[in-house]
Design an enzyme around this catalytic site. Structure first.
Site, PDB file in Angstrom:
ATOM      1  N   SER A 229       0.850  -1.191   0.000  1.00  0.00           N
ATOM      2  CA  SER A 229       0.000   0.000   0.000  1.00  0.00           C
ATOM      3  C   SER A 229       0.882   1.235   0.000  1.00  0.00           C
ATOM      4  CB  SER A 229      -0.909   0.000   1.225  1.00  0.00           C
ATOM      5  OG  SER A 229      -0.143   0.326   2.371  1.00  0.00           O
ATOM      6  N   LYS A 230       0.225   2.362  -0.107  1.00  0.00           N
ATOM      7  CA  LYS A 230       0.874   3.666  -0.191  1.00  0.00           C
ATOM      8  C   LYS A 230       1.940   3.877   0.901  1.00  0.00           C
ATOM      9  CE  LYS A 230       1.408   7.324  -2.120  1.00  0.00           C
ATOM     10  NZ  LYS A 230       2.633   6.958  -2.657  1.00  0.00           N
ATOM     11  N   ARG A 231       1.667   3.330   2.083  1.00  0.00           N
ATOM     12  CA  ARG A 231       2.621   3.608   3.166  1.00  0.00           C
ATOM     13  C   ARG A 231       3.976   2.932   2.928  1.00  0.00           C
ATOM     14  NH1 ARG A 231       2.799  -0.800   6.713  1.00  0.00           N
ATOM     15  NH2 ARG A 231       1.164  -2.244   6.100  1.00  0.00           N
TER      16      ARG A 231
END
Ligand code: GLU
Length: 464
Positions: free
Chosen positions: A240-242
């Site tokens: 994911s984005k993180r």
């Protein structure tokens, strides 16, 4: 058999790296066997699909060099055909009308759950006399799925995977509003597009059992299936984005080369001996599904960045100059004149040695596009002491007489350092600071040669 693969993204968001890898595998597989690679935009979810997301997919694939062999097929345009097949199944007795209302279905699920069973449709209209159909209700069409036995998929990556048919209920293929369901549309499209191999993320594996039942009901041959493991973050969690960039165009903006990203994505989850760096032609030559592993792979941004540096060093100088020129205005607030572009091109062999991404490369080339007086980094500024400025003042007349070839300048600087009783570095560092505003650049001789006489002297005058 003609090998035909497809990439079938839903245009509901970004083209993420998992999707890009799926596209790459489909592309390489088709190319390896001399087949065709097709693109199908699965835009049947009208509420979530956007034209902008379609464009992102097309741009991303173009950037990666994964163009399809035919114009994209938009699933939404094929609705009439999906309906036609559902009606055919109905006519053949392989599907049936279900008149249950939403309330009845909810009750059915609740009853099943209360009895400790999974919330499935109980087949209420499966064998009921259609004459009992209530008036005024438009039915959904459900597949008459086999009740006993197993559905088995011989997956080219996962091996033999099976489910007891009792686990699957009679799925809706056409909703009561007349719209086809996603699983049904995919089967009809893959059949009509004569897809021989469905290569996709293993999050679709469970869909495959239901899809297989539609193929069987229509008497269609199943394509081969290959479900490839997903990409996870370094911590093993779903990417994911993180974890960092996930969208393909984000990687482009962060200065990755498409060939480096493709090379990395290929190696993530596919192996062929020790080969680390593979050109597209080599990839096509070597790619088969046997090399695809079954375990989820972990995205390693550091490794990708390293690989990008290697691809960058091998990339064509003129192409890199174009990339840098295009990025300079937004990244560094300066645009490169024709003259500056010629300087960048000339110095590119030295610049690209030191860069890992196009962002690094652009930052390191910006001084070639600027005009005096330059902005100075603090470390460069610190080198320009009164003493070193005085030394540069003594150098100017000598340099004015130089031919500004790298060799000529090198010899001149060595003689100058000797005369000044200094090491070459003690001359080169303040000189570099004055010419570039920084403490790092390619060799001072090639830097001077790239800047040329007029510009170099202008910069030196500006500091002395
Ligand atoms: N449209 C699906 C997705 O974007 C892919 C379906 C398939 O490959 O069969 O996840």
């Amino acid at each position: 058999m003609t090998i035909r693969t497809r990439f079938a993204p839903s245009p509901t968001g970004l083209l993420h790296i998992g999707g890009a890898r799926t596209a790459l595998f489909n592309y390489l597989f088709a190319r390896h066997y001399g087949g065709e690679f097709l693109l199908r935009i699965e835009d049947t979810d009208k509420a979530r699909s956007t034209g902008q997301a379609v464009q992102v997919i097309l741009d991303g694939l173009a950037w990666l060099g994964l163009q399809a062999d035919a114009a994209p097929v938009f699933q939404s345009t094929r609705e009439a055909r999906h309906v036609e097949v559902a009606k055919e199944l109905l006519a053949n007795g392989r599907a049936y009308n279900c008149y249950c209302t939403a309330d009845e279905l909810r009750e059915m699920r609740e009853d099943a759950q209360a009895a400790g069973k999974p919330p499935r449709y109980n087949g209420y209209w499966r064998d009921r006399d259609p004459a009992l159909a209530p008036a005024g209700i438009s039915p959904a069409i459900r597949l008459k799925a086999p009740r006993g036995g197993e559905t088995v998929i011989e997956d080219l990556v996962q091996g033999s995977v099976r489910v007891g048919n009792a686990e699957l209920d009679d799925m809706i293929i056409l909703r009561s509003d007349g719209s086809p369901t996603y699983l049904h549309a995919v089967v009809v499209d893959d059949h009509d597009m004569a897809i021989s191999h469905v290569i996709r993320g293993d999050d679709h594996l469970t869909n495959t059992f239901r899809q297989a039942q539609i193929y069987q009901a229509m008497g269609w041959a199943l394509p081969e299936f290959a479900h490839i493991p997903l990409i996870h973050g370094a911590d093993g969690a779903k990417l994911s984005k993180r974890h960092g960039a996930v969208s393909i165009l984000e990687f482009r903006d962060e200065g990755f080369l498409p060939e480096a990203l493709c090379n990395y994505l290929l190696r993530l989850g596919w192996g062929h001996g020790d080969s680390e760096f593979l050109t597209r032609d080599e990839q096509i030559d070597l790619f088969t599904l046997e090399g695809v592993g079954r375990a989820a792979s972990r995205m390693d941004y550091a490794k990708l960045t390293h690989l990008n540096g290697v691809w960058l060093r091998g990339a064509d100088d003129a192409r890199l100059t174009d990339e840098v020129t295009a990025r300079l205005p937004t990244q560094c607030g300066v645009s490169a004149s024709d003259e500056a572009q010629a300087r960048i091109l000339m110095l590119m062999p030295g610049l690209k040695e030191r860069a890992k991404t196009l962002l690094d490369l652009t930052a390191s080339a910006a001084f070639l596009a600027r005009t005096a007086p330059l902005p100075f980094e603090p470390k460069a500024d610190a080198l320009l002491t009164p003493d070193s400025r005085a030394m540069l003042a003594r150098l100017i007349p000598l340099l004015s007489a130089s031919d500004f070839s790298a060799e000529g300048v090198d010899a001149l600087l060595r003689d100058f350092a000797t005369a000044e009783e200094k090491k070459l570095g003690q001359v080169a560092q303040p000189l570099r600071a004055a010419l570039t505003g920084s403490t790092m650049s390619p060799g001072i001789d090639v830097t001077l040669a790239a800047l040329g006489r007029e510009e170099s002297l202008k910069r030196l005058q500006a500091v002395v």
